[in-house]
Design a protein around this motif. Structure first.
Motif, short mmCIF file in Angstrom:
data_model
loop_
_atom_site.label_atom_id
_atom_site.label_comp_id
_atom_site.label_asym_id
_atom_site.label_seq_id
_atom_site.Cartn_x
_atom_site.Cartn_y
_atom_site.Cartn_z
N ALA A 55 4.24 13.12 -1.20
CA ALA A 55 4.29 11.66 -1.37
C ALA A 55 5.35 11.06 -0.44
CB ALA A 55 4.59 11.30 -2.82
N ARG A 56 6.50 11.70 -0.36
CA ARG A 56 7.56 11.22 0.55
C ARG A 56 7.08 11.27 2.00
NH1 ARG A 56 12.82 14.25 -1.98
NH2 ARG A 56 12.98 12.94 -3.83
N ALA A 57 6.42 12.34 2.36
CA ALA A 57 5.92 12.49 3.72
C ALA A 57 4.87 11.41 4.04
CB ALA A 57 5.33 13.88 3.93
N LYS A 58 3.99 11.14 3.09
CA LYS A 58 2.96 10.12 3.30
C LYS A 58 3.59 8.73 3.45
CE LYS A 58 -0.90 10.40 3.54
NZ LYS A 58 -1.76 10.46 4.75
N ALA A 59 4.59 8.43 2.64
CA ALA A 59 5.28 7.13 2.75
C ALA A 59 5.98 7.02 4.11
CB ALA A 59 6.28 6.96 1.62
N ARG A 60 6.64 8.11 4.54
CA ARG A 60 7.29 8.08 5.86
C ARG A 60 6.27 7.88 6.97
NH1 ARG A 60 10.28 12.84 4.15
NH2 ARG A 60 12.22 12.09 3.25
N GLU A 61 5.10 8.50 6.82
CA GLU A 61 4.01 8.34 7.80
C GLU A 61 3.60 6.86 7.92
OE1 GLU A 61 -0.63 9.52 7.60
OE2 GLU A 61 0.77 11.19 7.31
N ASP A 100 6.37 4.95 9.69
CA ASP A 100 6.39 5.26 11.12
C ASP A 100 5.25 4.57 11.85
OD1 ASP A 100 8.63 6.82 10.78
OD2 ASP A 100 7.52 8.73 10.72
N GLU A 101 4.06 4.61 11.25
CA GLU A 101 2.89 4.02 11.91
C GLU A 101 2.87 2.49 11.82
OE1 GLU A 101 -1.98 4.50 11.91
OE2 GLU A 101 -0.73 5.96 10.84
N TYR A 102 3.35 1.96 10.72
CA TYR A 102 3.36 0.51 10.49
C TYR A 102 4.78 0.07 10.14
CZ TYR A 102 -1.54 1.74 9.79
OH TYR A 102 -2.80 2.25 9.93
N PRO A 103 5.62 -0.20 11.14
CA PRO A 103 7.02 -0.55 10.87
C PRO A 103 7.15 -1.74 9.93
CG PRO A 103 6.62 -0.27 13.22
CD PRO A 103 5.29 -0.24 12.55
N LYS A 104 8.12 -1.64 9.04
CA LYS A 104 8.32 -2.67 8.02
C LYS A 104 8.54 -4.05 8.62
CE LYS A 104 10.84 -3.73 3.88
NZ LYS A 104 11.14 -3.11 2.63
N ALA A 105 9.28 -4.14 9.69
CA ALA A 105 9.58 -5.44 10.29
C ALA A 105 8.33 -6.16 10.78
CB ALA A 105 10.56 -5.26 11.44
N ALA A 106 7.36 -5.42 11.26
CA ALA A 106 6.16 -6.04 11.82
C ALA A 106 5.03 -6.17 10.79
CB ALA A 106 5.66 -5.23 13.01
N TYR A 107 4.89 -5.20 9.92
CA TYR A 107 3.75 -5.16 9.00
C TYR A 107 4.11 -5.44 7.54
CZ TYR A 107 1.08 -2.95 12.74
OH TYR A 107 0.43 -2.67 13.92
N TRP A 108 5.39 -5.65 7.24
CA TRP A 108 5.87 -5.83 5.87
C TRP A 108 5.47 -4.65 5.00
CZ3 TRP A 108 4.84 -11.58 4.18
CH2 TRP A 108 5.50 -12.43 5.03
N THR A 109 5.49 -3.48 5.56
CA THR A 109 5.11 -2.26 4.84
C THR A 109 6.07 -2.01 3.70
OG1 THR A 109 4.26 -1.36 6.90
CG2 THR A 109 4.67 0.21 5.13
N GLU A 110 5.51 -1.62 2.55
CA GLU A 110 6.36 -1.27 1.41
C GLU A 110 5.59 -0.39 0.43
OE1 GLU A 110 7.65 -4.77 -0.61
OE2 GLU A 110 5.75 -5.05 -1.63
N VAL A 111 6.35 0.31 -0.39
CA VAL A 111 5.76 1.02 -1.52
C VAL A 111 5.64 -0.03 -2.61
CG1 VAL A 111 6.05 2.87 -3.20
CG2 VAL A 111 6.86 3.19 -0.86
N GLU A 112 4.41 -0.43 -2.88
CA GLU A 112 4.19 -1.53 -3.83
C GLU A 112 4.45 -1.10 -5.27
OE1 GLU A 112 1.04 -4.99 -3.87
OE2 GLU A 112 0.12 -3.11 -4.48
N SER A 113 4.00 0.08 -5.64
CA SER A 113 4.24 0.58 -6.98
C SER A 113 4.18 2.10 -6.96
CB SER A 113 3.20 0.04 -7.97
OG SER A 113 1.92 0.52 -7.63
N TRP A 114 4.84 2.71 -7.91
CA TRP A 114 4.78 4.17 -8.02
C TRP A 114 5.09 4.56 -9.46
CZ3 TRP A 114 8.84 7.30 -9.50
CH2 TRP A 114 10.09 6.70 -9.52
#
Length: 86
Positions: free
Chosen positions: A44-50, A53-67
């Motif tokens: 799960a950590r590896a998938k979140a890092r992926e 890495d692929e969709y930087p937070k600054a540009a895509y607002w990437t986040e873990v919405e819930s877990w």
């Protein structure tokens, strides 16, 4: 003596909840792309890092919405991002 007010009516709140549930999980104005996974903790950590890495937070607002942690040390989580960076 002052009269103590009774319980408030929850009719308005009940209507709002019913409307929200009727709309479903996807709202018309929601433009985010979501993906839900159920993986072991390290995976799960590896998938979140992926995703980050692929969709930087600054540009895509990437986040873990819930877990949440479920049986057998599995993590169920939802990643969220914008569809494209402008």
């Amino acid at each position: 003596m002052a009269k103590i007010p009774g319980s408030p009516s929850f009719d308005g709140l009940k209507r709002r909840i019913a409307t929200h549930r009727a709309e479903g999980t996807l709202r018309k104005n929601d433009r985010f792309v979501r993906q839900t996974y159920c993986l072991a903790v390290l995976d799960a950590r590896a998938k979140a890092r992926e995703w980050f890495d692929e969709y930087p937070k600054a540009a895509y607002w990437t986040e873990v919405e819930s877990w949440r942690q479920i049986d057998n040390d599995q993590i169920e989580f939802t990643m969220r991002r914008l569809p494209s960076a402008d």
